[in-house]
Design an enzyme around this catalytic site. Structure first.
Site, PDB file in Angstrom:
ATOM      1  N   TYR A 203      51.540 -32.060  12.837  1.00 32.73           N
ATOM      2  CA  TYR A 203      52.140 -30.983  13.616  1.00 32.73           C
ATOM      3  C   TYR A 203      51.208 -29.765  13.620  1.00 32.73           C
ATOM      4  O   TYR A 203      50.747 -29.316  12.557  1.00 32.73           O
ATOM      5  CB  TYR A 203      53.502 -30.625  13.010  1.00 32.73           C
ATOM      6  CG  TYR A 203      54.212 -29.548  13.768  1.00 32.73           C
ATOM      7  CD1 TYR A 203      54.734 -29.798  15.031  1.00 32.73           C
ATOM      8  CD2 TYR A 203      54.348 -28.276  13.239  1.00 32.73           C
ATOM      9  CE1 TYR A 203      55.369 -28.809  15.744  1.00 32.73           C
ATOM     10  CE2 TYR A 203      54.990 -27.269  13.949  1.00 32.73           C
ATOM     11  CZ  TYR A 203      55.493 -27.544  15.201  1.00 32.73           C
ATOM     12  OH  TYR A 203      56.123 -26.554  15.904  1.00 32.73           O
TER      13      TYR A 203
ATOM     14  N   ASP B 156      56.713 -34.803   5.448  1.00 34.39           N
ATOM     15  CA  ASP B 156      57.384 -34.235   6.617  1.00 34.39           C
ATOM     16  C   ASP B 156      58.061 -35.393   7.337  1.00 34.39           C
ATOM     17  O   ASP B 156      57.410 -36.216   7.977  1.00 34.39           O
ATOM     18  CB  ASP B 156      56.354 -33.525   7.513  1.00 34.39           C
ATOM     19  CG  ASP B 156      56.997 -32.841   8.712  1.00 34.39           C
ATOM     20  OD1 ASP B 156      58.120 -33.239   9.106  1.00 34.39           O
ATOM     21  OD2 ASP B 156      56.371 -31.916   9.271  1.00 34.39           O
TER      22      ASP B 156
ATOM     23  N   LYS C  13      64.927 -30.394  15.161  1.00 39.41           N
ATOM     24  CA  LYS C  13      64.743 -31.633  15.927  1.00 39.41           C
ATOM     25  C   LYS C  13      65.962 -32.565  15.769  1.00 39.41           C
ATOM     26  O   LYS C  13      67.026 -32.193  16.192  1.00 39.41           O
ATOM     27  CB  LYS C  13      63.428 -32.295  15.496  1.00 39.41           C
ATOM     28  CG  LYS C  13      62.257 -31.306  15.293  1.00 39.41           C
ATOM     29  CD  LYS C  13      61.812 -30.627  16.581  1.00 39.41           C
ATOM     30  CE  LYS C  13      60.881 -29.432  16.359  1.00 39.41           C
ATOM     31  NZ  LYS C  13      59.700 -29.657  15.552  1.00 39.41           N
TER      32      LYS C  13
ATOM     33  N   ARG D  50      71.794 -13.505   1.298  1.00 40.05           N
ATOM     34  CA  ARG D  50      70.459 -14.115   1.282  1.00 40.05           C
ATOM     35  C   ARG D  50      70.397 -15.144   0.157  1.00 40.05           C
ATOM     36  O   ARG D  50      69.783 -16.188   0.282  1.00 40.05           O
ATOM     37  CB  ARG D  50      69.355 -13.055   1.088  1.00 40.05           C
ATOM     38  CG  ARG D  50      67.993 -13.692   0.945  1.00 40.05           C
ATOM     39  CD  ARG D  50      66.774 -12.757   0.901  1.00 40.05           C
ATOM     40  NE  ARG D  50      67.028 -11.371   0.702  1.00 40.05           N
ATOM     41  CZ  ARG D  50      67.260 -10.810  -0.507  1.00 40.05           C
ATOM     42  NH1 ARG D  50      67.225 -11.530  -1.615  1.00 40.05           N
ATOM     43  NH2 ARG D  50      67.496  -9.523  -0.597  1.00 40.05           N
TER      44      ARG D  50
HETATM   45  C1  LIG Z   1      58.711 -28.869  14.881  1.00 41.04           C
HETATM   46  C2  LIG Z   1      58.050 -29.438  13.702  1.00 41.04           C
HETATM   47  C3  LIG Z   1      57.747 -28.650  12.584  1.00 41.04           C
HETATM   48  C4  LIG Z   1      58.030 -27.165  12.544  1.00 41.04           C
HETATM   49  O1  LIG Z   1      59.386 -26.883  12.591  1.00 41.04           O
HETATM   50  P1  LIG Z   1      59.990 -25.513  13.203  1.00 41.04           P
HETATM   51  O2  LIG Z   1      61.451 -25.700  13.017  1.00 41.04           O
HETATM   52  O3  LIG Z   1      59.571 -25.477  14.645  1.00 41.04           O
HETATM   53  O4  LIG Z   1      59.411 -24.405  12.422  1.00 41.04           O
HETATM   54  C5  LIG Z   1      57.143 -29.256  11.500  1.00 41.04           C
HETATM   55  N1  LIG Z   1      56.829 -30.565  11.505  1.00 41.04           N
HETATM   56  C6  LIG Z   1      57.102 -31.348  12.565  1.00 41.04           C
HETATM   57  C7  LIG Z   1      56.724 -32.792  12.518  1.00 41.04           C
HETATM   58  C8  LIG Z   1      57.706 -30.823  13.702  1.00 41.04           C
HETATM   59  O5  LIG Z   1      57.942 -31.603  14.760  1.00 41.04           O
END
Ligand SMILES: *Cc1c(COP(=O)(O)O)cnc(C)c1O
Length: 381
Positions: A98, A170, A195, A46
């Site tokens: 998001y 983000d 993504k 961890r």
């Molecule tokens: C998908 C996404 C998240 C969250 O990510 P996860 O891996 O699904 O927890 C946060 N911000 C944006 C812009 C996203 O597209």
């Protein structure tokens, strides 16, 4: 080192033990110690794992930071940032963001006394007005989801720095290939590695990248203390995905530009939202802070009904109806009934998120096939 070299070599060396060119998957939960407390820097998985460390070093290179910190999902990464705050602190965040990020702030952190204010960050005056003496964090998402507005990161940093407020960006929609917020003065970059970084829709993971030693220490402490860590196997998959990040995003952006132009001239389509259009309200900002305009395109229909949107969504063949984005394959989605269904209709409409709004995550297929696919679905209306 240029970006196309960093994705392959940044922070990575052949395995010192065997010479393996690819980072091995260290599938272990613990490590042998020679004597109590005498070990090779690894005690328990961890806390440290060599596959994860390789990925964290690589991510630091991609975002021009000094430290990467990986988590089990994008939201787990965001959760670590919010845990830097204390009860009574406040957040100012992008309003068009998001859904899961909104939920984490509203449904979880508000209960612990951390309030969030959601503003239109394409309007810096709204941001300046929302910052007060309790504000400790500016949460920026750009381009926004699903309206693809662009927030001026340098402007947000200048507003925040004047008040000693931490800036987190983000960067999921842009990917590090298109935009590097740390270079513009941001303190923390977040990626949902699910993504573009992973890029093949086969893993869920999140990451933070910083360039400040104290901040990095706090985040590593949280990573270990809270324990939302990714598996070594998933770290391997993301490392592999990153090796083609520049090629994938370059092709996806080129495809998206052709597709945005195609849907814009289609008689069934009303508005098209794409930062690459010269008449997009923040086109100049996008040009100044991004290397290209991304591979997300949103549009709505002349007959603005759920029914027409559903017809289009159920008539594409290569565009798969699904949530998520950033994979090699093209996806199509309906924010009003899928990702943004929890937002009341009046609130949706205020930001332009109409009943017929359709969001595309453009992949790296042959663009002529993608255009033919959309043309068939739209012409069926
Ligand atoms: C998908 C996404 C998240 C969250 O990510 P996860 O891996 O699904 O927890 C946060 N911000 C944006 C812009 C996203 O597209």
């Amino acid at each position: 080192m240029k970006f196309g070299t960093k994705v392959i070599h940044g922070g990575l060396e052949p395995d010192p033990l065997t010479g393996a060119v690819m980072t091995p998957i260290y599938q272990t939960s613990t490590y042998a110690q020679e004597a109590p407390g005498k070990h090779k820097g690894f005690e328990y998985a961890r806390t440290q794992n060599p596959t994860r460390s390789a990925l964290e070093r690589n991510l630091a290179h991609l975002e021009n930071g000094t430290h990467g910190v990986c988590f089990a999902s994008g939201l787990a990464a965001m959760d670590a940032v919010l845990r830097l705050l204390n009860p009574g602190d406040e957040i100012v965040a992008t309003n068009d963001l998001y859904g899961g990020s909104y939920r984490l702030m509203r449904r979880i952190y508000e209960r612990f006394g951390v309030a969030s204010h959601f503003v239109d960050m394409s309007n810096p005056d709204e941001v300046a007005a929302a910052i007060n003496e309790k504000t400790k964090l500016l949460w920026v998402e750009t381009p926004t989801n699903p309206m693809l507005k662009v927030v001026d990161i340098r402007k947000m940093v200048s507003l925040a720095k004047a008040k000693g407020v931490l800036v987190a960006v983000d960067n999921t929609f842009a990917s590090p290939y298109l935009q590097n917020p740390l270079d513009m003065g941001a303190d923390i970059v977040l990626h949902s590695a699910t993504k573009y970084l992973g890029g093949h829709s086969d893993v869920v993971m999140g990451a933070l990248i910083v360039k400040d030693e104290t901040l990095a220490e706090s985040l590593y402490f949280l990573q270990n203390a809270v324990g939302a860590v990714p598996s070594p196997n998933d770290c391997f998959l993301v490392l592999r995905g990153i090796k083609t990040l520049h090629l994938r995003v370059e092709r996806a952006c080129a495809n998206a530009k052709r597709i945005a132009e195609f849907v814009r001239q289609h008689p069934t389509v009303r508005n098209v939202y794409f930062p690459g259009f010269e008449d997009h309200p923040q086109h100049a900002i996008a040009k100044a802070q991004m290397r290209d305009f991304g591979a997300m395109v949103s549009f709505d229909l002349h007959r603005d009904t759920f029914e027409d949107a559903v017809k289009v969504l159920s008539n594409t063949h290569y565009f798969t109806l699904a949530e998520s984005l950033g994979g090699v394959e093209s996806l199509i989605g309906h924010p009003a009934s899928m990702t943004h269904a929890s937002i009341p209709r009046e609130d949706r409409l205020k930001v332009g998120l109409t009943d017929s709004l359709i969001r595309l995550s453009v992949g790296v297929e042959d663009v002529d096939d993608l255009i033919e696919d959309l043309d068939k679905a739209l012409s069926a209306l």
